[in-house]
Design an enzyme around this catalytic site. Structure first.
Site, PDB file in Angstrom:
ATOM      1  CG  ASN A 185      -1.634   1.210   1.466  1.00  0.00           C
ATOM      2  OD1 ASN A 185      -1.957   1.991   0.420  1.00  0.00           O
ATOM      3  ND2 ASN A 185      -2.555   1.340   2.461  1.00  0.00           N
ATOM      4  CD1 TRP A 186       3.429   0.994  -2.907  1.00  0.00           C
ATOM      5  CD2 TRP A 186       3.593   2.057  -4.619  1.00  0.00           C
ATOM      6  NE1 TRP A 186       4.003  -0.034  -3.911  1.00  0.00           N
ATOM      7  CE2 TRP A 186       4.253   0.908  -5.044  1.00  0.00           C
ATOM      8  CE3 TRP A 186       3.621   3.176  -5.499  1.00  0.00           C
ATOM      9  CZ2 TRP A 186       4.852   0.600  -6.071  1.00  0.00           C
ATOM     10  CZ3 TRP A 186       4.296   2.637  -6.948  1.00  0.00           C
ATOM     11  CH2 TRP A 186       5.104   1.543  -7.034  1.00  0.00           C
ATOM     12  CE  LYS A 187      -0.130   3.197   4.905  1.00  0.00           C
ATOM     13  NZ  LYS A 187      -0.027   3.127   6.200  1.00  0.00           N
ATOM     14  CG  HIS A 221      -5.657   1.801   5.256  1.00  0.00           C
ATOM     15  ND1 HIS A 221      -5.042   2.844   6.200  1.00  0.00           N
ATOM     16  CD2 HIS A 221      -4.597   1.069   5.108  1.00  0.00           C
ATOM     17  CE1 HIS A 221      -3.874   2.600   6.531  1.00  0.00           C
ATOM     18  NE2 HIS A 221      -3.618   1.389   5.749  1.00  0.00           N
ATOM     19  CD  GLU A 247      -2.675   5.383   6.873  1.00  0.00           C
ATOM     20  OE1 GLU A 247      -2.887   5.554   5.533  1.00  0.00           O
ATOM     21  OE2 GLU A 247      -1.791   4.934   7.304  1.00  0.00           O
ATOM     22  CD  GLU A 289      -3.271  -2.114   7.317  1.00  0.00           C
ATOM     23  OE1 GLU A 289      -2.231  -2.633   6.840  1.00  0.00           O
ATOM     24  OE2 GLU A 289      -3.760  -1.182   7.323  1.00  0.00           O
ATOM     25  N   GLY A 309       2.815   2.488  10.642  1.00  0.00           N
ATOM     26  CA  GLY A 309       3.686   3.699  10.323  1.00  0.00           C
ATOM     27  C   GLY A 309       4.504   4.085  11.779  1.00  0.00           C
ATOM     28  CB  SER A 333       5.653  -1.578  11.862  1.00  0.00           C
ATOM     29  OG  SER A 333       5.217  -0.334  12.137  1.00  0.00           O
ATOM     30  N   GLY A 345       3.105  -1.051   4.238  1.00  0.00           N
ATOM     31  CA  GLY A 345       3.168   0.380   3.935  1.00  0.00           C
ATOM     32  C   GLY A 345       4.567   0.896   3.607  1.00  0.00           C
ATOM     33  N   GLY A 346       5.142   1.317   4.593  1.00  0.00           N
ATOM     34  CA  GLY A 346       6.603   2.012   4.373  1.00  0.00           C
ATOM     35  C   GLY A 346       7.561   1.135   3.623  1.00  0.00           C
TER      36      GLY A 346
HETATM   37  P1  13P Z   1       3.226   0.415   7.666  1.00  0.00           P
HETATM   38  O1  13P Z   1       3.849  -0.782   6.979  1.00  0.00           O
HETATM   39  O2  13P Z   1       4.201   1.585   7.286  1.00  0.00           O
HETATM   40  O3  13P Z   1       3.105   0.371   9.096  1.00  0.00           O
HETATM   41  O4  13P Z   1       1.812   0.734   7.047  1.00  0.00           O
HETATM   42  C1  13P Z   1       0.841  -0.342   7.153  1.00  0.00           C
HETATM   43  C2  13P Z   1      -0.243  -0.152   6.561  1.00  0.00           C
HETATM   44  O5  13P Z   1      -1.068   0.801   6.729  1.00  0.00           O
HETATM   45  C3  13P Z   1      -0.552  -0.901   5.095  1.00  0.00           C
HETATM   46  O6  13P Z   1      -1.643  -0.677   4.650  1.00  0.00           O
END
Ligand code: 13P
Length: 249
Positions: free
Chosen positions: A9-11, A94, A96, A166, A172, A212, A233-234
Site C-alpha cells: 500500500n503505497w499510500k 483502511h 487512515e 491492521e 507507521g 510495521s 506500507g513504508g
Molecule cells: P506500515 O507498514 O508503514 O506500518 O503501514 C501499514 C499499512 O497501513 C498498510 O496498509
C-alpha cells in the site's frame, strides 16, 4: 487452499517518475510461485502501473473507491473507472480512511458490498486502536468491524474478499504486533468466520497482517499458522525491502 499474499500500500507516496522507477525495479525481481504480489499506487498512477506491469506476476490494486457507479460525486472514483483501466482489486476500510477521512463502518460496508457485487476483489482492512487494546476491548472492536463490514456478505461473495488485520497502533509506528499477538487475533478472526459461515470458508480466506512489517520481522509474523501474508506500507516503497518481505514465507 488459501493464497499467500503480499500487497504494498503505497499510500500518498510516489509521483509519476518515482512510481515508474519503483515499478521498473520490481519488474526485474523474481516472484515466488506460491505468493501473490500486488502494489497499490495512488489513483493518478494506476494506469501507468497496469501498463508497466503487464506480463508480470505483479497485480495492481486501488487504495479506495466510491460505491456509486457515476454522477455528482466530486473527487470520487468509481468501480467501472477502475475496471476500465484494468484494476479489479481495491483496498477498503483502511484505518487512515476511517480516522482521517471519517469513513464509518456503514460507509465502508456499502463500498465492500458494491465492490463484490461488481466482481472486484476487496482487501478489507480493520483493526483496533491503542486505547482499545489497552482497555482489553480489541476483540470486540474487531468483531464489530467484521460484523458490519463483511459478515453481511453472502457466502459466494467471499471468493473476492481478502482480510487485512491492521492494528492502528502498529501502523507507521515501527511498533509491530508480536507474532503471538498477530496469531491470537488472526485465529480469533478465522474462528469468527467459521462461526458466521463454515469451517471450509474460514480455511480458504487469506488473512493478512499489516503494521510495521519490515524485512527483519516478516518471517516470524508470516510463520504464524493463521497469518497468510502482509499489507505493507513504508517498506513497500523500497524494492529490495518489499521483495525481502515477499520472500519471507
Ligand atoms: P506500515 O507498514 O508503514 O506500518 O503501514 C501499514 C499499512 O497501513 C498498510 O496498509
Amino acid at each position: 487452499m488459501r493464497k499467500k499474499i503480499v500487497a504494498g500500500n503505497w499510500k500518498m507516496n510516489n509521483d509519476l517518475s518515482e512510481t515508474e522507477i519503483l515499478l521498473r525495479e520490481l519488474k526485474n525481481k523474481i516472484i515466488p510461485d506460491a505468493v501473490s504480489v500486488m502494489v497499490a499506487p495512488t489513483f493518478v498512477n494506476l494506469q501507468t502501473a497496469v501498463q508497466l506491469l503487464e506480463g508480470t506476476e505483479i497485480g495492481v490494486a486501488a487504495q479506495n473507491m466510491y460505491f456509486e457507479e457515476k454522477g455528482a460525486f466530486t473527487g470520487e472514483v468509481s468501480m467501472s473507472m477502475l475496471k476500465g483501466i484494468g484494476v479489479d482489486t481495491v483496498i477498503l476500510g483502511h484505518s487512515e480512511r476511517r480516522s482521517i477521512f471519517g469513513e464509518t463502518n456503514t460507509i465502508i460496508a456499502k463500498k465492500v458490498q458494491a465492490a463484490v457485487n461488481n466482481e472486484m476483489t476487496v482487501i478489507f482492512c480493520f483493526g483496533e486502536e491503542l486505547k482499545d487494546r489497552q482497555s482489553g476491548s480489541h476483540f470486540e472492536v474487531v468483531k464489530e468491524q467484521l460484523d458490519t463490514g463483511v459478515f453481511t456478505l453472502f457466502e459466494p461473495a467471499w471468493k473476492n474478499v481478502i482480510l487485512a488485520y491492521e492494528p492502528v497502533w502498529a501502523i507507521g509506528t515501527g511498533v509491530t504486533a508480536s507474532p503471538e499477538q498477530a496469531q491470537e487475533m488472526h485465529g480469533f478472526i478465522r474462528k469468527a468466520i467459521a462461526e458466521r459461515y463454515t469451517n471450509e470458508l474460514a480455511e480458504n480466506v487469506s488473512i493478512l497482517y499489516g503494521g510495521s512489517v519490515k524485512p527483519n520481522n516478516a518471517k516470524e509474523i508470516f510463520n504464524q499458522p493463521d497469518v497468510d501474508g502482509g499489507l505493507i506500507g513504508g517498506a513497500a516503497l523500497n524494492a529490495d525491502d518489499f521483495m525481502a518481505i515477499v520472500n519471507a514465507f
